[in-house]
Design a protein around this motif. Structure first.
Motif, PDB file in Angstrom:
ATOM      1  N   ALA A  53      26.453  43.775  47.011  1.00 59.86           N
ATOM      2  CA  ALA A  53      26.726  43.851  45.573  1.00 59.86           C
ATOM      3  C   ALA A  53      27.900  42.955  45.197  1.00 59.86           C
ATOM      4  O   ALA A  53      27.878  42.274  44.164  1.00 59.86           O
ATOM      5  CB  ALA A  53      27.008  45.293  45.172  1.00 59.86           C
ATOM      6  N   ARG A  54      28.952  42.932  46.035  1.00 58.02           N
ATOM      7  CA  ARG A  54      30.112  42.077  45.761  1.00 58.02           C
ATOM      8  C   ARG A  54      29.725  40.603  45.845  1.00 58.02           C
ATOM      9  O   ARG A  54      30.180  39.779  45.041  1.00 58.02           O
ATOM     10  CB  ARG A  54      31.229  42.382  46.766  1.00 58.02           C
ATOM     11  CG  ARG A  54      31.760  43.811  46.730  1.00 58.02           C
ATOM     12  CD  ARG A  54      32.710  44.058  45.575  1.00 58.02           C
ATOM     13  NE  ARG A  54      33.281  45.385  45.625  1.00 58.02           N
ATOM     14  CZ  ARG A  54      34.413  45.705  46.245  1.00 58.02           C
ATOM     15  NH1 ARG A  54      35.089  44.769  46.898  1.00 58.02           N
ATOM     16  NH2 ARG A  54      34.864  46.949  46.216  1.00 58.02           N
ATOM     17  N   VAL A  55      28.915  40.260  46.841  1.00 57.84           N
ATOM     18  CA  VAL A  55      28.460  38.877  46.995  1.00 57.84           C
ATOM     19  C   VAL A  55      27.695  38.430  45.754  1.00 57.84           C
ATOM     20  O   VAL A  55      27.947  37.353  45.189  1.00 57.84           O
ATOM     21  CB  VAL A  55      27.578  38.729  48.256  1.00 57.84           C
ATOM     22  CG1 VAL A  55      26.812  37.404  48.237  1.00 57.84           C
ATOM     23  CG2 VAL A  55      28.429  38.818  49.517  1.00 57.84           C
ATOM     24  N   LYS A  56      26.764  39.258  45.303  1.00 51.07           N
ATOM     25  CA  LYS A  56      25.959  38.898  44.135  1.00 51.07           C
ATOM     26  C   LYS A  56      26.831  38.784  42.884  1.00 51.07           C
ATOM     27  O   LYS A  56      26.633  37.881  42.056  1.00 51.07           O
ATOM     28  CB  LYS A  56      24.854  39.929  43.929  1.00 51.07           C
ATOM     29  CG  LYS A  56      23.767  39.883  45.001  1.00 51.07           C
ATOM     30  CD  LYS A  56      22.690  40.923  44.756  1.00 51.07           C
ATOM     31  CE  LYS A  56      21.591  40.833  45.800  1.00 51.07           C
ATOM     32  NZ  LYS A  56      20.538  41.866  45.597  1.00 51.07           N
TER      33      LYS A  56
ATOM     34  N   LEU B 214      30.037  37.970  42.730  1.00 52.41           N
ATOM     35  CA  LEU B 214      30.839  36.752  42.811  1.00 52.41           C
ATOM     36  C   LEU B 214      29.999  35.509  42.525  1.00 52.41           C
ATOM     37  O   LEU B 214      30.465  34.575  41.859  1.00 52.41           O
ATOM     38  CB  LEU B 214      31.487  36.631  44.190  1.00 52.41           C
ATOM     39  CG  LEU B 214      32.637  37.603  44.481  1.00 52.41           C
ATOM     40  CD1 LEU B 214      33.065  37.485  45.940  1.00 52.41           C
ATOM     41  CD2 LEU B 214      33.820  37.326  43.562  1.00 52.41           C
ATOM     42  N   LEU B 215      28.770  35.487  43.007  1.00 54.81           N
ATOM     43  CA  LEU B 215      27.896  34.347  42.748  1.00 54.81           C
ATOM     44  C   LEU B 215      27.530  34.250  41.273  1.00 54.81           C
ATOM     45  O   LEU B 215      27.481  33.156  40.706  1.00 54.81           O
ATOM     46  CB  LEU B 215      26.641  34.446  43.610  1.00 54.81           C
ATOM     47  CG  LEU B 215      26.854  34.237  45.110  1.00 54.81           C
ATOM     48  CD1 LEU B 215      25.582  34.540  45.883  1.00 54.81           C
ATOM     49  CD2 LEU B 215      27.321  32.807  45.402  1.00 54.81           C
ATOM     50  N   ARG B 216      27.288  35.409  40.633  1.00 50.26           N
ATOM     51  CA  ARG B 216      26.998  35.393  39.196  1.00 50.26           C
ATOM     52  C   ARG B 216      28.215  34.918  38.419  1.00 50.26           C
ATOM     53  O   ARG B 216      28.095  34.148  37.467  1.00 50.26           O
ATOM     54  CB  ARG B 216      26.589  36.785  38.712  1.00 50.26           C
ATOM     55  CG  ARG B 216      25.205  37.213  39.145  1.00 50.26           C
ATOM     56  CD  ARG B 216      24.704  38.367  38.289  1.00 50.26           C
ATOM     57  NE  ARG B 216      25.551  39.536  38.393  1.00 50.26           N
ATOM     58  CZ  ARG B 216      25.395  40.486  39.293  1.00 50.26           C
ATOM     59  NH1 ARG B 216      24.435  40.390  40.201  1.00 50.26           N
ATOM     60  NH2 ARG B 216      26.196  41.541  39.316  1.00 50.26           N
ATOM     61  N   ARG B 217      29.384  35.375  38.826  1.00 47.98           N
ATOM     62  CA  ARG B 217      30.615  34.992  38.132  1.00 47.98           C
ATOM     63  C   ARG B 217      30.838  33.487  38.236  1.00 47.98           C
ATOM     64  O   ARG B 217      31.235  32.840  37.268  1.00 47.98           O
ATOM     65  CB  ARG B 217      31.803  35.734  38.750  1.00 47.98           C
ATOM     66  CG  ARG B 217      33.096  35.584  37.962  1.00 47.98           C
ATOM     67  CD  ARG B 217      34.258  36.207  38.721  1.00 47.98           C
ATOM     68  NE  ARG B 217      33.979  37.575  39.143  1.00 47.98           N
ATOM     69  CZ  ARG B 217      34.736  38.259  39.996  1.00 47.98           C
ATOM     70  NH1 ARG B 217      35.822  37.666  40.516  1.00 47.98           N
ATOM     71  NH2 ARG B 217      34.435  39.485  40.342  1.00 47.98           N
ATOM     72  N   ARG B 218      30.553  32.923  39.399  1.00 47.06           N
ATOM     73  CA  ARG B 218      30.761  31.481  39.574  1.00 47.06           C
ATOM     74  C   ARG B 218      29.810  30.673  38.709  1.00 47.06           C
ATOM     75  O   ARG B 218      30.169  29.633  38.164  1.00 47.06           O
ATOM     76  CB  ARG B 218      30.574  31.091  41.037  1.00 47.06           C
ATOM     77  CG  ARG B 218      30.975  29.640  41.289  1.00 47.06           C
ATOM     78  CD  ARG B 218      30.625  29.175  42.667  1.00 47.06           C
ATOM     79  NE  ARG B 218      31.334  27.942  42.986  1.00 47.06           N
ATOM     80  CZ  ARG B 218      31.021  27.144  43.985  1.00 47.06           C
ATOM     81  NH1 ARG B 218      30.012  27.445  44.773  1.00 47.06           N
ATOM     82  NH2 ARG B 218      31.708  26.044  44.222  1.00 47.06           N
ATOM     83  N   SER B 219      28.567  31.151  38.590  1.00 45.31           N
ATOM     84  CA  SER B 219      27.585  30.416  37.790  1.00 45.31           C
ATOM     85  C   SER B 219      27.892  30.476  36.310  1.00 45.31           C
ATOM     86  O   SER B 219      27.382  29.695  35.516  1.00 45.31           O
ATOM     87  CB  SER B 219      26.180  30.965  38.049  1.00 45.31           C
ATOM     88  OG  SER B 219      26.031  32.254  37.469  1.00 45.31           O
ATOM     89  N   GLY B 220      28.737  31.466  35.924  1.00 46.34           N
ATOM     90  CA  GLY B 220      29.071  31.616  34.516  1.00 46.34           C
ATOM     91  C   GLY B 220      27.975  32.284  33.716  1.00 46.34           C
ATOM     92  O   GLY B 220      28.039  32.339  32.488  1.00 46.34           O
TER      93      GLY B 220
END
Length: 220
Positions: free
Chosen positions: A110-113, A115-121
């Protein structure tokens, strides 16, 4: 998406890699801090899972060095240490999130997903492109009202195109983010997966741009 795990507990590292690979990520694993810093510095990773206590050099120094060099890759720190000062030190060196061992694998994913969503904006993991709807969090795909069944690798290839609709994505970029660094097979494997996606989702969905790569058509 391509992830790098820097963890000297080999059983844990292998277990995490297997689980995240099953989630559809390309995962590289190293067990030494210096090698981890070298690979992370080369770039090309979408997220770094970084243990703090490592041989060679510790996670704090790796994180601080990457940030000082301008690398903005999301970093999730793992440690057996516990306490608010350890967490603060990790975050102060530039980590984006922090998990203390032992941790739940479900929570890590869940944390990985996140962080990836946050990076994509992207505030939403759901992408709607004409008749195509792709939920990158649930890893589900629909064409119109019909759900399409994709393998993890098929979804990973599609995801590289979905997050950049209308843009040309090279074969090398897809290989880099969907297959790990140990892959030594035929790079034309990308063409095989693109062909399968066309068959499952529509022949005119993905356009080949000769000599450049592939583009997901958004105006179908």
């Amino acid at each position: 998406m391509r992830l790098l795990i820097v963890e000297d507990e080999k059983r844990l590292a292998v277990s995490l890699a297997r689980g995240l690979t099953a989630e559809g990520y390309a995962v590289d694993v190293v067990h030494d801090g210096r090698e981890g810093l070298f690979r992370a510095s080369e770039g090309g990773y979408d997220l770094l899972i970084l243990d703090i206590m490592l041989p060679g050099t510790n996670g704090y120094r790796i994180c601080a060095t990457l940030r000082a060099a301008g690398h903005d890759v999301p970093i999730l720190m793992l440690t057996a240490k516990d306490g608010e000062y350890d967490e603060a030190e990790g975050l102060d060196t530039g980590a984006d999130d922090y998990l203390t061992k032992p941790f739940s694998y479900v929570v890590l994913v869940a944390r990985v997903k996140a962080l990836l969503r946050r990076r994509s904006g992207a505030p939403s993991p759901v992408h709607v492109l004409g008749p195509l709807k792709v939920d990158t969090a649930a890893r589900r795909v629909w064409v119109g009202q019909d759900e399409a069944a994709l393998t993890t690798k098929e979804f990973a290839v599609l995801e590289q195109l979905v997050v950049r609709p209308g843009q040309i994505v090279s074969k090398a970029e897809i290989l880099e983010h969907v297959w790990d660094f140990a892959y030594e097979g035929d790079p034309n494997i990308v063409e095989v997966y693109v062909s399968t996606l066309r068959r499952k989702l529509g022949a005119d969905l993905i356009r080949t741009v000769r000599g450049a790569g592939y583009r997901l058509e958004t105006g179908r």
